[in-house]
Design an enzyme around this catalytic site. Structure first.
Site, short mmCIF file in Angstrom:
data_model
loop_
_atom_site.label_atom_id
_atom_site.label_comp_id
_atom_site.label_asym_id
_atom_site.label_seq_id
_atom_site.Cartn_x
_atom_site.Cartn_y
_atom_site.Cartn_z
N CYS A 91 77.84 -78.57 55.12
CA CYS A 91 78.71 -78.75 53.96
C CYS A 91 78.36 -80.05 53.26
O CYS A 91 78.22 -81.06 53.95
CB CYS A 91 80.17 -78.79 54.43
SG CYS A 91 81.32 -79.38 53.18
N PRO A 92 78.22 -80.12 51.97
CA PRO A 92 78.55 -79.10 50.96
C PRO A 92 77.34 -78.32 50.44
O PRO A 92 77.42 -77.66 49.41
CB PRO A 92 79.09 -79.96 49.82
CG PRO A 92 78.18 -81.15 49.85
CD PRO A 92 77.81 -81.37 51.31
#
Lengths: 86, 140
Positions: free
Chosen positions: A21-22
């Site tokens: 993430c992200p």
């Protein structure tokens, strides 16, 4: 209503396996612009947050997750078919 | 700021890797979701906007990892360095604001700042942005 994966032909595949993430959401957001409206983008990810995160992204942007599958590998691979809507 | 869109306004006040990554992650993700995103760098956070300091930013003691360990783990996850992440954020449309009082404090001039900075602003401009009802302002 989710569709059967086998019947779908993606126009493009994004391999975000290994990304944390992200990155999967950012890459998906870029890749969706590379397919035509109505076409399908396939996304492969191993980030365990990729399902809730891509679902939230789909809600916010309107692009539609038409099929999802978890593959029983180690690490688990999450596979999304996303239709560009606009 | 344009009308209609919802906005995320982040104050990045810490000069550590674990203080700055969350700000960059949230801002870039907000842009991916179709929001406008702004990061207001202040106090320690200004290190990332300062040419001489950006590369020297370390994780906090609290994180319990060395700079090298953290960099290795992040690289494994396909995550760019802080400096590259800042560039990526800028390219994706995140607006970058520098804090003028902090510049005074550290004797920084406009020339000392990296070229991604959109504007140098102070508390009043920040508060005006933060008071907009479509803006979510958070402090990191």
């Amino acid at each position: 209503m989710k569709m059967k994966m086998e019947s779908i032909k993606p126009a493009l595949t994004l391999d975000a396996r290994g990304d944390m993430c992200p990155m999967p959401v950012m890459k998906t957001n870029k890749a969706i612009q590379q397919v035509e409206v109505g076409q399908i983008l396939e996304v492969l990810a191993t980030d365990p947050a990729s399902k809730p995160d891509l679902e939230a992204w789909s809600k916010m942007t309107g692009h539609k997750i038409i099929a999802f599958q978890e593959e029983d590998t180690s690490p688990k691979v999450y596979k999304f078919y996303i239709q560009r809507t606009k | 700021m344009s009308e209609g869109k919802s906005r995320l306004l982040i104050v990045a006040s810490r000069g550590t890797a674990d203080g700055l990554y969350p700000a960059l992650i949230l801002a870039t993700t907000a842009v991916s979701q179709g929001k406008e995103a702004y990061i207001y760098f202040t106090f320690g956070g200004m290190k990332l906007l300062t040419k001489q300091m950006a590369e020297t930013i370390k994780p906090s003691v609290d994180l319990g990892l060395s700079k090298e360990e953290l960099e290795q783990l992040l690289a494994k996850g396909g995550m760019p360095s802080l400096v590259d992440m800042l560039k990526m954020a800028k390219e994706s449309g995140v607006k970058i604001y520098a804090c003028s009082p902090t510049m005074n404090l550290f004797g920084l001039k406009q020339d000392d700042l990296v070229d991604v900075v959109d504007e140098v602003i102070g508390a009043s401009a920040f508060l005006q942005m933060a008071s907009d009802p479509k803006t979510l302002a958070i402090f990191i």
